[in-house]
Design an enzyme around this catalytic site. Structure first.
Site, mmCIF file in Angstrom:
data_model
loop_
_atom_site.group_PDB
_atom_site.id
_atom_site.type_symbol
_atom_site.label_atom_id
_atom_site.label_comp_id
_atom_site.label_asym_id
_atom_site.label_seq_id
_atom_site.Cartn_x
_atom_site.Cartn_y
_atom_site.Cartn_z
ATOM 1 C CB SER A 185 97.156 -64.512 115.003
ATOM 2 O OG SER A 185 97.058 -64.781 113.622
ATOM 3 C CG HIS A 210 92.178 -65.671 114.842
ATOM 4 N ND1 HIS A 210 93.117 -66.596 114.397
ATOM 5 C CD2 HIS A 210 92.537 -64.490 114.279
ATOM 6 C CE1 HIS A 210 93.979 -66.010 113.598
ATOM 7 N NE2 HIS A 210 93.658 -64.728 113.514
ATOM 8 C CG ASN A 211 93.694 -70.354 115.001
ATOM 9 O OD1 ASN A 211 93.852 -69.140 115.018
ATOM 10 N ND2 ASN A 211 94.681 -71.198 115.195
ATOM 11 C CE LYS A 232 96.106 -67.524 117.060
ATOM 12 N NZ LYS A 232 96.338 -68.922 116.743
ATOM 13 C CD GLU A 282 94.436 -69.536 110.222
ATOM 14 O OE1 GLU A 282 95.008 -70.646 110.255
ATOM 15 O OE2 GLU A 282 94.789 -68.557 110.900
#
Length: 301
Positions: A121, A176-177, A173, A180
């Site tokens: 990221s 994480h996204n 990840k 987001e």
């Protein structure tokens, strides 16, 4: 230390430059000759083929793959295997589905290769700010390549870590996204409410800068939002079309499989899908139903 990078888009090129500035040798390949030439001009080694990339690296080699998820990753690995040797390491730094990563790790191990997944990221800001790195894979190759991760991260001791076995980096990840997606949706909805209150004449750019200091909702994402509003406060020339690159969908699927309620992430994904619909049929259906049961007016185009 040496590293090969395949895929010299904005992110790959910035990673190469950050490593070069830290004293590491970078060998880069891309089908775009201009990107290769830029890498060479910056002081790294640009090559015109995967074979040349491997030849310019010393064993045990490490090659960082920055290509679109799916078949392009498999194709790249298949071509590289012809030139690499047992003990060499593949690093998938793209947004890959962790299940594909686990499969590729098993296939690579059976052939004597190492395989690391690195959720990355930082986007276009990584050159300046450093990259957040979520690393999955076997302990030995990760530890051997620690100098690479330390150079790419915001600092040698911050913003990166070996989070678990194969697939763990890309799984982390992915979530994480998904987070987001939810954060972006909340900011977008909040600023939309502020804009809609015409009678108060609110200045969105001013409010975004106020929130940057001392507010519980302050964040780097808000900083970027404030910069964007400063450049284009009315969002002129922009279409209400929001793509997704897959991670939000995968996060929602995993939440369902794990019996985890994730309504914010799920709804933020649905809103992205809805943004792509011209003359939204769903909303027109709701309008016509309201007219049928309540005689509510229909706004015609």
């Amino acid at each position: 230390m040496e590293l090969g990078i395949i895929g010299l888009g904005k992110m790959g090129a910035n990673m190469a430059e950050r490593l070069r500035l830290a004293g590491h040798k970078v060998v880069g390949f891309d089908f775009n000759k201009e990107a290769v030439d830029k890498l060479t001009a910056a002081g790294s080694v640009g090559v015109s083929s995967l074979e040349d990339l491997v030849k310019n690296l010393s064993a045990p080699r490490a090659v960082w793959i920055m290509v679109p998820a799916g078949q392009p990753v498999d194709d790249t690995i298949a071509k590289l295997e012809q030139y690499m040797e047992k003990g060499d390491t593949f690093i998938d730094g793209g947004n890959t589905n962790y299940k594909d990563t686990q499969r590729r790790h098993a296939e690579a191990a059976a052939k004597g290769f190492e395989y690391i997944d690195c959720g990355t990221s930082g986007g276009i800001w990584g050159l300046k700010e450093g990259y957040s790195l979520m690393i999955g894979g076997d302990k030995a190759p990760v530890e051997r390549l620690n100098p690479i991760f330390e150079a790419l991260a915001p600092s040698p001791t911050e913003g990166w870590g070996h989070v678990g076995p194969s697939g763990a980096g890309h799984f982390t990840k992915m979530v994480h996204n998904g987070i987001e997606y939810g954060l972006m949706q909340a900011y977008a909805e909040g600023f939309s409410i502020l804009k809609a209150k015409d009678t108060l004449g609110l200045d969105l750019e001013q409010i975004s800068t106020i929130w940057q200091k001392g507010s519980v909702v302050r964040s780097w994402l808000l900083d970027l939002t404030a910069d964007a509003l400063k450049k284009n406060p009315t969002l002129d020339g922009m279409e209400a079309y929001v793509p997704d690159s897959g991670e939000g969908r995968w996060t929602v699927f995993e939440a369902i499989d794990l019996n985890i309620s994730a309504p914010v992430i799920t709804e933020s994904l649905i809103r992205r899908l809805r943004s792509r619909e011209n003359n939204n049929f769903t909303d027109r259906m709701i309008s016509i139903m309201r007219n049928e049961f309540g005689g509510h007016a229909i706004k015609k185009s």
